[in-house]
Every structure is written in structure tokens, then in C-alpha cells.
Design a protein around this motif. Structure first.
Motif, PDB file in Angstrom:
ATOM      1  N   VAL A   1     -10.464   3.271  -2.912  1.00 51.24           N
ATOM      2  CA  VAL A   1     -10.243   1.893  -3.355  1.00 51.24           C
ATOM      3  C   VAL A   1      -9.128   1.243  -2.543  1.00 51.24           C
ATOM      4  O   VAL A   1      -9.242   0.079  -2.110  1.00 51.24           O
ATOM      5  N   LEU A   2      -8.058   1.975  -2.320  1.00 51.85           N
ATOM      6  CA  LEU A   2      -6.944   1.415  -1.549  1.00 51.85           C
ATOM      7  C   LEU A   2      -7.320   1.209  -0.088  1.00 51.85           C
ATOM      8  O   LEU A   2      -6.851   0.259   0.557  1.00 51.85           O
ATOM      9  N   ASP A   3      -8.192   2.079   0.445  1.00 52.52           N
ATOM     10  CA  ASP A   3      -8.690   1.852   1.801  1.00 52.52           C
ATOM     11  C   ASP A   3      -9.506   0.562   1.867  1.00 52.52           C
ATOM     12  O   ASP A   3      -9.423  -0.192   2.847  1.00 52.52           O
ATOM     13  N   VAL A   4     -10.296   0.313   0.837  1.00 53.06           N
ATOM     14  CA  VAL A   4     -11.073  -0.920   0.788  1.00 53.06           C
ATOM     15  C   VAL A   4     -10.142  -2.127   0.705  1.00 53.06           C
ATOM     16  O   VAL A   4     -10.370  -3.155   1.359  1.00 53.06           O
ATOM     17  N   LEU A   5      -9.087  -2.015  -0.095  1.00 52.05           N
ATOM     18  CA  LEU A   5      -8.128  -3.118  -0.204  1.00 52.05           C
ATOM     19  C   LEU A   5      -7.494  -3.402   1.156  1.00 52.05           C
ATOM     20  O   LEU A   5      -7.349  -4.569   1.549  1.00 52.05           O
ATOM     21  N   GLU A   6      -7.152  -2.341   1.877  1.00 50.93           N
ATOM     22  CA  GLU A   6      -6.569  -2.539   3.209  1.00 50.93           C
ATOM     23  C   GLU A   6      -7.571  -3.210   4.146  1.00 50.93           C
ATOM     24  O   GLU A   6      -7.220  -4.114   4.916  1.00 50.93           O
ATOM     25  N   THR A   7      -8.830  -2.788   4.051  1.00 48.86           N
ATOM     26  CA  THR A   7      -9.867  -3.337   4.935  1.00 48.86           C
ATOM     27  C   THR A   7     -10.154  -4.798   4.634  1.00 48.86           C
ATOM     28  O   THR A   7     -10.255  -5.632   5.547  1.00 48.86           O
TER      29      THR A   7
ATOM     30  N   LEU B   1       0.796  -1.231   0.000  1.00 47.93           N
ATOM     31  CA  LEU B   1       0.000   0.000   0.000  1.00 47.93           C
ATOM     32  C   LEU B   1       0.833   1.289   0.000  1.00 47.93           C
ATOM     33  O   LEU B   1       0.477   2.252  -0.702  1.00 47.93           O
ATOM     34  N   PRO B   2       1.913   1.380   0.759  1.00 50.13           N
ATOM     35  CA  PRO B   2       2.684   2.625   0.693  1.00 50.13           C
ATOM     36  C   PRO B   2       3.152   2.962  -0.720  1.00 50.13           C
ATOM     37  O   PRO B   2       3.155   4.134  -1.121  1.00 50.13           O
ATOM     38  N   LEU B   3       3.556   1.960  -1.484  1.00 52.73           N
ATOM     39  CA  LEU B   3       3.965   2.214  -2.860  1.00 52.73           C
ATOM     40  C   LEU B   3       2.773   2.639  -3.702  1.00 52.73           C
ATOM     41  O   LEU B   3       2.860   3.618  -4.465  1.00 52.73           O
ATOM     42  N   LEU B   4       1.667   1.953  -3.587  1.00 50.30           N
ATOM     43  CA  LEU B   4       0.495   2.282  -4.398  1.00 50.30           C
ATOM     44  C   LEU B   4      -0.036   3.675  -4.070  1.00 50.30           C
ATOM     45  O   LEU B   4      -0.545   4.387  -4.965  1.00 50.30           O
ATOM     46  N   ARG B   5       0.083   4.067  -2.836  1.00 53.23           N
ATOM     47  CA  ARG B   5      -0.437   5.393  -2.443  1.00 53.23           C
ATOM     48  C   ARG B   5       0.431   6.536  -2.954  1.00 53.23           C
ATOM     49  O   ARG B   5      -0.009   7.689  -2.965  1.00 53.23           O
ATOM     50  N   THR B   6       1.638   6.232  -3.416  1.00 52.75           N
ATOM     51  CA  THR B   6       2.462   7.309  -3.986  1.00 52.75           C
ATOM     52  C   THR B   6       1.924   7.770  -5.333  1.00 52.75           C
ATOM     53  O   THR B   6       2.301   8.845  -5.812  1.00 52.75           O
ATOM     54  N   VAL B   7       1.077   6.962  -5.958  1.00 53.97           N
ATOM     55  CA  VAL B   7       0.530   7.337  -7.271  1.00 53.97           C
ATOM     56  C   VAL B   7      -0.982   7.463  -7.216  1.00 53.97           C
ATOM     57  O   VAL B   7      -1.671   7.303  -8.224  1.00 53.97           O
ATOM     58  N   VAL B   8      -1.512   7.757  -6.030  1.00 50.88           N
ATOM     59  CA  VAL B   8      -2.959   7.804  -5.871  1.00 50.88           C
ATOM     60  C   VAL B   8      -3.601   8.882  -6.742  1.00 50.88           C
ATOM     61  O   VAL B   8      -4.794   8.798  -7.095  1.00 50.88           O
ATOM     62  N   ASP B   9      -2.843   9.913  -7.118  1.00 48.30           N
ATOM     63  CA  ASP B   9      -3.400  11.002  -7.932  1.00 48.30           C
ATOM     64  C   ASP B   9      -3.247  10.768  -9.429  1.00 48.30           C
ATOM     65  O   ASP B   9      -3.649  11.616 -10.229  1.00 48.30           O
TER      66      ASP B   9
ATOM     67  N   THR C   1      -7.844  -3.672 -11.325  1.00 50.57           N
ATOM     68  CA  THR C   1      -6.939  -4.654 -10.721  1.00 50.57           C
ATOM     69  C   THR C   1      -6.948  -4.533  -9.209  1.00 50.57           C
ATOM     70  O   THR C   1      -6.989  -5.559  -8.490  1.00 50.57           O
ATOM     71  N   ALA C   2      -6.921  -3.324  -8.693  1.00 47.94           N
ATOM     72  CA  ALA C   2      -6.964  -3.138  -7.240  1.00 47.94           C
ATOM     73  C   ALA C   2      -8.293  -3.620  -6.659  1.00 47.94           C
ATOM     74  O   ALA C   2      -8.321  -4.259  -5.594  1.00 47.94           O
ATOM     75  N   VAL C   3      -9.387  -3.332  -7.356  1.00 47.19           N
ATOM     76  CA  VAL C   3     -10.697  -3.801  -6.897  1.00 47.19           C
ATOM     77  C   VAL C   3     -10.754  -5.330  -6.922  1.00 47.19           C
ATOM     78  O   VAL C   3     -11.347  -5.963  -6.039  1.00 47.19           O
ATOM     79  N   HIS C   4     -10.123  -5.926  -7.924  1.00 51.38           N
ATOM     80  CA  HIS C   4     -10.084  -7.391  -7.992  1.00 51.38           C
ATOM     81  C   HIS C   4      -9.404  -7.980  -6.758  1.00 51.38           C
ATOM     82  O   HIS C   4      -9.888  -8.973  -6.193  1.00 51.38           O
ATOM     83  N   VAL C   5      -8.294  -7.410  -6.334  1.00 50.15           N
ATOM     84  CA  VAL C   5      -7.596  -7.918  -5.154  1.00 50.15           C
ATOM     85  C   VAL C   5      -8.499  -7.824  -3.924  1.00 50.15           C
ATOM     86  O   VAL C   5      -8.630  -8.782  -3.144  1.00 50.15           O
ATOM     87  N   ALA C   6      -9.132  -6.674  -3.756  1.00 46.10           N
ATOM     88  CA  ALA C   6     -10.037  -6.499  -2.615  1.00 46.10           C
ATOM     89  C   ALA C   6     -11.190  -7.496  -2.688  1.00 46.10           C
ATOM     90  O   ALA C   6     -11.591  -8.084  -1.667  1.00 46.10           O
ATOM     91  N   SER C   7     -11.727  -7.707  -3.879  1.00 50.65           N
ATOM     92  CA  SER C   7     -12.836  -8.645  -4.048  1.00 50.65           C
ATOM     93  C   SER C   7     -12.400 -10.073  -3.728  1.00 50.65           C
ATOM     94  O   SER C   7     -13.150 -10.846  -3.114  1.00 50.65           O
ATOM     95  N   ALA C   8     -11.198 -10.426  -4.156  1.00 55.88           N
ATOM     96  CA  ALA C   8     -10.685 -11.768  -3.870  1.00 55.88           C
ATOM     97  C   ALA C   8     -10.532 -11.984  -2.369  1.00 55.88           C
ATOM     98  O   ALA C   8     -10.906 -13.041  -1.834  1.00 55.88           O
TER      99      ALA C   8
ATOM    100  N   LEU D   1       0.727  -9.716  -4.169  1.00 50.56           N
ATOM    101  CA  LEU D   1       2.060  -9.621  -4.761  1.00 50.56           C
ATOM    102  C   LEU D   1       2.000  -9.437  -6.274  1.00 50.56           C
ATOM    103  O   LEU D   1       2.630  -8.537  -6.833  1.00 50.56           O
ATOM    104  N   LEU D   2       1.243 -10.303  -6.921  1.00 48.60           N
ATOM    105  CA  LEU D   2       1.226 -10.265  -8.385  1.00 48.60           C
ATOM    106  C   LEU D   2       0.548  -9.015  -8.913  1.00 48.60           C
ATOM    107  O   LEU D   2       1.026  -8.377  -9.868  1.00 48.60           O
ATOM    108  N   HIS D   3      -0.555  -8.626  -8.317  1.00 45.45           N
ATOM    109  CA  HIS D   3      -1.292  -7.499  -8.875  1.00 45.45           C
ATOM    110  C   HIS D   3      -0.716  -6.151  -8.463  1.00 45.45           C
ATOM    111  O   HIS D   3      -0.891  -5.166  -9.178  1.00 45.45           O
ATOM    112  N   THR D   4      -0.006  -6.108  -7.337  1.00 41.70           N
ATOM    113  CA  THR D   4       0.762  -4.897  -7.059  1.00 41.70           C
ATOM    114  C   THR D   4       1.853  -4.732  -8.115  1.00 41.70           C
ATOM    115  O   THR D   4       2.117  -3.616  -8.598  1.00 41.70           O
ATOM    116  N   HIS D   5       2.477  -5.839  -8.481  1.00 41.55           N
ATOM    117  CA  HIS D   5       3.454  -5.802  -9.580  1.00 41.55           C
ATOM    118  C   HIS D   5       2.809  -5.273 -10.855  1.00 41.55           C
ATOM    119  O   HIS D   5       3.407  -4.435 -11.568  1.00 41.55           O
ATOM    120  N   ASP D   6       1.609  -5.757 -11.187  1.00 44.54           N
ATOM    121  CA  ASP D   6       0.941  -5.326 -12.416  1.00 44.54           C
ATOM    122  C   ASP D   6       0.667  -3.828 -12.397  1.00 44.54           C
ATOM    123  O   ASP D   6       0.907  -3.122 -13.390  1.00 44.54           O
TER     124      ASP D   6
END
Length: 369
Positions: A82-88, A17-25, A43-50, A129-134
């Protein structure tokens, strides 16, 4: 061997999440996620859904299909949301894994229709891991997760993948996201949760390469054993699994199984194949029990269950067992399971050191002509 559980799920999410939040804008909807057809938001929503789905499977004890619900975000949810949902949802999966009993198994379609809490945790980590890479690839970012997490995933969900010099590049290669010197590109892949074969009083639990390595090194393999276990034969069998894994020739369902008693969840011994069936559809089995479990018919029951499973396979025609001439108890096990003593010429085809003039007998169970 550290267990795969809620801590690893939260470690993976907390690292990403820290890396993903650097490009939140940035434009997540307009940016393709690496080699995927999805954009970065999808892709981020997919991870949260999974993560939500995996938690639901474990919490609902679903056995026939996925629990029929899915994740829907409020209208106007921005990328930060979206990233907050992924964390939750990561926290929900972690909490569910931590509170799910070890013996619970829930539906997952591939490859054997079930996974336990460690399997769902491992799949949840892999999604991160994989989708953060994507996503990182889409935005031109550099991402590398902790090597230990990658090694854990490979040793649990990718038993067919020969280990590489570094676990993260190996995982990327195994999932079609990178190249490894000397290995052909991967175009199709699936992870593999271990097979569990039920019997009357016990179940046969597939031993992953990660668990085999721990057993071979003197650990428990993640199982709770009755007093006196695991025995030396189990550790030797685990070492054989490790060697197959290290050469990329392991086929997990043709590997090793721990025998886990239903009444108390404790492991009693091990049973398994020396290798996948050869060109003629033949494979050798080996087994042992902790001394305190002997004399109760457990191994006969387990061997019958394993043979019944093998009968449903197209790639095996016969099972063989090699037994010491003076081991009457083991000879009784294979006899009660339907094996018969075979002649010298067949014996030599099983193993070169088997002979009527030697110290070993070979037994065969024909599954089909």
C-alpha cells in the motif's frame, strides 16, 4: 514565492513515508486513523486514490466531472505494498503537475468547480500531511511536516483562516484536528481554490494570500506580466489582501483578481474588492492596468465580467468605485461598465474622503433594488 508543484508533492510524500514504514508490521486494518472513521489502511489507500484522481483530472482535462476510474489494489496487497502504491501515485501526480500547462483547469467540485495545476498539487500535499497525521495519531507516533509546506498550503487553500503563530498547529486546527488558544474548535471545513471569472479576451484569476504576499513584497505573485507590470496600485491592493488575511476577515471571492490575457497568458493588471459586502450589501472596487495594456478596453471588459458575477450573488446589492476627478480615462471605464455618478450623501457612505468639494468622485452600479 515558490510555486506549488510537483516538487512539493514529492517532498510531502518523501517526508511521510519513512515514518509510516516504521510501523509497516502493525495492524493497519484494526487501528483507527486518529479522529477519522477510516482505519489506517483505508486512510493510506484514500491518499493514493486522491493522487491518482488528481493526476487523472489534469491529464484528461476533465471539465464536467471526475474521470470515471478508481484505484483497485491486487488481492493480498500488504501494508508495504500500500505504501509503495502511495509513493507511486504521488510520483504520478508530481509528473502530471510538472507537464500540465499553467492555463489548464480541470474539474474539482469545491468550491468553484475547477482547479489548476497548483491547486491540484496543493490538494495532493494536503492529503498527505493531514492523513499522515491521522495514521501517526492512530499508532501513537509523532509527526510534524516541514513548516514551509504547511505555510504554502494555508496561503493557497485556506484564505479564510487567520494565520497562527505556527503553521502546522494552525493547519491542524483549521481542519478539525487540534486546538488553538483563543479560537473555537473547528467542526466543519473545506479548502478553497481561487475563483476564475472568464471574460472574452481575458480571465480574472483570484489572487491567493500567498500570491498577494509575494506581490506586496515586490514579486510577480506567480503570474507572468507584460512589460511594466505589476504596477504600484496592484502591489498596494495585494497589501490590502494581506492585511485582511492576517486578521482572518478575508473572503477570497471578495478579494483581488489578476487580469490574464488569453492570447499569451500574461497578466495585464488587477481588479478587485476592498472587502466583502457590508450589512447593506455594498462594496467598493478598485483597479489598475499596466500602461502598455491601457486604451484597449481590457478593464471595461473585466469590470463588466466582475459585475456579472456579482449579480449572481445574494449578498451584494451595489458596487462602488472611487475615481480621481482628473482621471478621465478611469471615469470612462466605470461609465462604460454601467456605473453612474452618485450624490454627495451616498458618496460619504462609501468613503469619508469622497465629496464634490474634494478631489474624488464616487460611482455606483446597482445590481438589485
Amino acid at each position: 514565492m515558490r510555486p506549488m508543484g510537483g516538487d512539493q508533492v514529492q517532498q510531502a510524500v518523501g517526508h511521510a513515508l519513512p515514518l509510516l514504514r516504521t510501523v509497516v508490521d502493525r495492524d493497519w486494518e484494526g487501528t483507527k486513523a486518529g479522529r477519522l472513521d477510516w482505519n489506517c489502511r483505508e486512510t493510506a489507500v484514500h491518499v493514493a486514490s486522491a493522487h491518482l484522481a488528481y493526476a487523472g483530472q489534469l491529464a484528461g482535462r476533465a471539465t464536467e466531472a471526475y474521470v470515471p476510474f478508481y484505484l483497485v489494489l491486487d488481492d493480498g496487497t500488504d501494508t508495504a505494498g500500500v505504501l509503495d502504491v502511495l509513493e507511486t501515485t504521488g510520483a504520478l501526480l508530481a509528473a502530471t503537475v510538472r507537464t500540465t500547462p499553467r492555463d489548464v483547469r480541470a474539474f474539482h467540485p469545491y468550491p468553484f468547480r475547477f482547479a489548476d495545476r497548483e491547486g491540484f498539487a496543493a490538494m495532493g500535499v494536503t492529503e498527505v500531511l493531514l492523513h499522515t497525521h491521522d495514521i501517526a495519531e492512530g499508532f501513537g507516533l509523532t509527526y510534524e511536516p516541514p513548516a514551509e509546506l504547511c505555510q504554502d498550503i494555508l496561503g493557497r487553500l485556506f484564505p479564510q483562516v487567520r494565520p497562527g503563530p505556527e503553521p502546522w498547529p494552525t493547519l491542524l486546527w483549521a481542519t478539525g484536528r487540534g486546538d488553538l488558544p483563543g479560537r473555537a474548535p473547528v467542526t466543519e471545513w473545506r479548502w478553497s481554490n481561487p475563483l476564475v471569472i472568464p471574460a472574452e479576451r481575458l480571465s480574472l484569476h483570484g489572487v491567493t494570500p500567498a500570491a498577494a504576499a509575494d506581490l506586496a513584497a515586490g514579486g510577480t505573485g506567480g503570474f507572468e506580466w507584460i512589460e511594466g507590470g505589476p504596477v504600484e496600485g496592484t502591489r498596494e491592493g495585494a497589501g490590502m489582501i494581506c492585511r485582511l488575511y492576517e486578521t482572518g476577515t478575508l473572503r477570497a471571492e471578495w478579494g483581488m483578481y489578476a487580469l490574464v490575457r488569453h492570447q499569451d497568458g500574461r497578466a495585464l493588471g488587477a481588479l478587485g474588492f476592498h472587502s466583502a459586502p457590508d450589512e447593506e450589501g455594498r462594496t467598493e472596487i478598485g483597479y489598475d492596468l499596466v500602461e502598455g495594456a491601457r486604451g484597449h478596453g481590457y478593464m471595461t471588459e473585466a469590470l463588466r465580467a466582475l459585475a456579472d458575477w456579482a449579480r449572481g450573488r445574494e449578498d451584494v446589492r451595489a458596487l462602488f468605485a472611487v475615481v480621481d476627478k482628473d482621471n478621465a480615462a478611469s471615469q470612462g471605464v466605470v461609465g462604460r461598465a454601467g456605473f453612474t455618478r452618485v450624490s454627495d450623501d451616498v458618496s460619504h457612505r462609501v468613503r469619508a474622503d469622497v465629496s464634490d468639494d474634494g478631489e474624488l468622485f464616487a460611482y455606483e452600479l446597482r445590481l438589485r433594488s
